[in-house]
Design a protein around this motif. Structure first.
Motif, PDB file in Angstrom:
ATOM      1  N   ALA A   1       0.840  -1.198   0.000  1.00 61.48           N
ATOM      2  CA  ALA A   1       0.000   0.000   0.000  1.00 61.48           C
ATOM      3  C   ALA A   1       0.874   1.247   0.000  1.00 61.48           C
ATOM      4  O   ALA A   1       1.929   1.280   0.627  1.00 61.48           O
ATOM      5  CB  ALA A   1      -0.899  -0.009   1.231  1.00 61.48           C
ATOM      6  N   GLU A   2       0.408   2.266  -0.718  1.00 65.15           N
ATOM      7  CA  GLU A   2       1.111   3.549  -0.692  1.00 65.15           C
ATOM      8  C   GLU A   2       0.782   4.247   0.625  1.00 65.15           C
ATOM      9  O   GLU A   2      -0.381   4.431   0.964  1.00 65.15           O
ATOM     10  CB  GLU A   2       0.681   4.424  -1.859  1.00 65.15           C
ATOM     11  N   ARG A   3       1.809   4.605   1.367  1.00 64.98           N
ATOM     12  CA  ARG A   3       1.626   5.248   2.672  1.00 64.98           C
ATOM     13  C   ARG A   3       1.457   6.741   2.470  1.00 64.98           C
ATOM     14  O   ARG A   3       2.288   7.391   1.839  1.00 64.98           O
ATOM     15  CB  ARG A   3       2.833   4.985   3.564  1.00 64.98           C
ATOM     16  N   ILE A   4       0.358   7.277   2.985  1.00 63.12           N
ATOM     17  CA  ILE A   4       0.077   8.701   2.898  1.00 63.12           C
ATOM     18  C   ILE A   4      -0.037   9.243   4.313  1.00 63.12           C
ATOM     19  O   ILE A   4      -0.840   8.762   5.112  1.00 63.12           O
ATOM     20  CB  ILE A   4      -1.201   8.975   2.095  1.00 63.12           C
ATOM     21  N   VAL A   5       0.771  10.238   4.612  1.00 65.72           N
ATOM     22  CA  VAL A   5       0.831  10.813   5.957  1.00 65.72           C
ATOM     23  C   VAL A   5      -0.261  11.866   6.125  1.00 65.72           C
ATOM     24  O   VAL A   5      -0.462  12.720   5.262  1.00 65.72           O
ATOM     25  CB  VAL A   5       2.214  11.445   6.210  1.00 65.72           C
ATOM     26  N   ILE A   6      -0.947  11.772   7.242  1.00 66.20           N
ATOM     27  CA  ILE A   6      -1.859  12.832   7.671  1.00 66.20           C
ATOM     28  C   ILE A   6      -1.099  13.586   8.759  1.00 66.20           C
ATOM     29  O   ILE A   6      -0.993  13.124   9.892  1.00 66.20           O
ATOM     30  CB  ILE A   6      -3.181  12.261   8.220  1.00 66.20           C
ATOM     31  N   ALA A   7      -0.525  14.721   8.393  1.00 66.85           N
ATOM     32  CA  ALA A   7       0.305  15.501   9.319  1.00 66.85           C
ATOM     33  C   ALA A   7      -0.573  16.526  10.024  1.00 66.85           C
ATOM     34  O   ALA A   7      -1.206  17.360   9.382  1.00 66.85           O
ATOM     35  CB  ALA A   7       1.427  16.205   8.553  1.00 66.85           C
ATOM     36  N   SER A   8      -0.620  16.453  11.336  1.00 68.57           N
ATOM     37  CA  SER A   8      -1.464  17.366  12.096  1.00 68.57           C
ATOM     38  C   SER A   8      -0.706  17.952  13.279  1.00 68.57           C
ATOM     39  O   SER A   8       0.047  17.250  13.942  1.00 68.57           O
ATOM     40  CB  SER A   8      -2.708  16.647  12.602  1.00 68.57           C
ATOM     41  N   TYR A   9      -0.940  19.220  13.513  1.00 71.26           N
ATOM     42  CA  TYR A   9      -0.358  19.864  14.681  1.00 71.26           C
ATOM     43  C   TYR A   9      -1.419  20.116  15.746  1.00 71.26           C
ATOM     44  O   TYR A   9      -1.155  20.750  16.755  1.00 71.26           O
ATOM     45  CB  TYR A   9       0.375  21.166  14.302  1.00 71.26           C
ATOM     46  N   TYR A  10      -2.615  19.576  15.543  1.00 74.34           N
ATOM     47  CA  TYR A  10      -3.671  19.674  16.547  1.00 74.34           C
ATOM     48  C   TYR A  10      -3.590  18.458  17.460  1.00 74.34           C
ATOM     49  O   TYR A  10      -3.868  17.338  17.026  1.00 74.34           O
ATOM     50  CB  TYR A  10      -5.046  19.724  15.888  1.00 74.34           C
ATOM     51  N   THR A  11      -3.235  18.667  18.709  1.00 74.04           N
ATOM     52  CA  THR A  11      -3.047  17.555  19.646  1.00 74.04           C
ATOM     53  C   THR A  11      -4.059  17.567  20.792  1.00 74.04           C
ATOM     54  O   THR A  11      -3.931  16.782  21.718  1.00 74.04           O
ATOM     55  CB  THR A  11      -1.622  17.599  20.231  1.00 74.04           C
ATOM     56  N   ALA A  12      -5.048  18.439  20.710  1.00 79.47           N
ATOM     57  CA  ALA A  12      -6.051  18.556  21.772  1.00 79.47           C
ATOM     58  C   ALA A  12      -7.414  18.103  21.240  1.00 79.47           C
ATOM     59  O   ALA A  12      -7.613  18.005  20.029  1.00 79.47           O
ATOM     60  CB  ALA A  12      -6.118  20.007  22.256  1.00 79.47           C
TER      61      ALA A  12
ATOM     62  N   PRO B   1      -4.867  18.096   7.657  1.00 81.02           N
ATOM     63  CA  PRO B   1      -6.301  18.360   7.849  1.00 81.02           C
ATOM     64  C   PRO B   1      -6.540  19.532   8.804  1.00 81.02           C
ATOM     65  O   PRO B   1      -5.644  19.955   9.523  1.00 81.02           O
ATOM     66  CB  PRO B   1      -6.801  17.057   8.483  1.00 81.02           C
ATOM     67  N   TRP B   2      -7.762  20.016   8.771  1.00 75.93           N
ATOM     68  CA  TRP B   2      -8.274  20.984   9.740  1.00 75.93           C
ATOM     69  C   TRP B   2      -7.608  22.363   9.627  1.00 75.93           C
ATOM     70  O   TRP B   2      -7.484  23.062  10.618  1.00 75.93           O
ATOM     71  CB  TRP B   2      -8.167  20.478  11.184  1.00 75.93           C
TER      72      TRP B   2
END
Length: 135
Positions: free
Chosen positions: A18-29, A82-83
């Motif tokens: 599978a092609e790995r696609i990163v969901i990079a998020s800086y929302y940790t709350a 996202p977001w």
């Protein structure tokens, strides 16, 4: 002979990985992260994996905003953030990144009692007041 046999056994996994696609998020709350592997960001990854797998594998990576900014400067990076709002990402003309239609609408609201309304004039309007928040 053993080497070739091992290679033949591993080849299907290499070809159909599978092609790995990163969901990079800086929302940790909350609501984005509510526990280890839990929250809106993780639920979004699970939804994408369920509907777009097995050829793609979406994986959440939480990181500071500065690291996200560095990733976005790398033309070879495969993933998404996202977001976020276009006005937060220094892409005013929508030329640097591919943007989806709006997925989630939210607002920051100040609600006060009708008998003691707060007239918002900036953060100083909350000075010496008790308030609660809902996330």
């Amino acid at each position: 002979m053993r080497r070739y046999l091992l290679l033949l056994l591993c080849l299907p996994n290499l070809l159909w990985a599978a092609e790995r696609i990163v969901i990079a998020s800086y929302y940790t709350a909350p609501p984005f992260v509510t526990g280890s592997g839990q929250g809106l960001t993780y639920d979004f990854a699970k939804l994408l994996n369920r509907h777009l797998g097995p050829e793609y594998q979406f994986a959440v990576q939480l990181m500071p905003r500065k690291r996200v900014d560095r990733l976005l400067q790398d033309d070879g990076w495969r993933g998404f953030v996202p977001w976020v709002n276009v006005s937060w990402m220094d892409d005013g003309r929508n030329k640097l990144f591919a943007w989806t239609p709006t997925l989630l609408l939210d607002q920051d609201l100040l609600i006060s009692h009708s008998q003691a309304p707060i007239e918002w004039q900036g953060p100083a309007s909350l000075q010496n007041r008790v308030f609660g928040g809902v996330i």
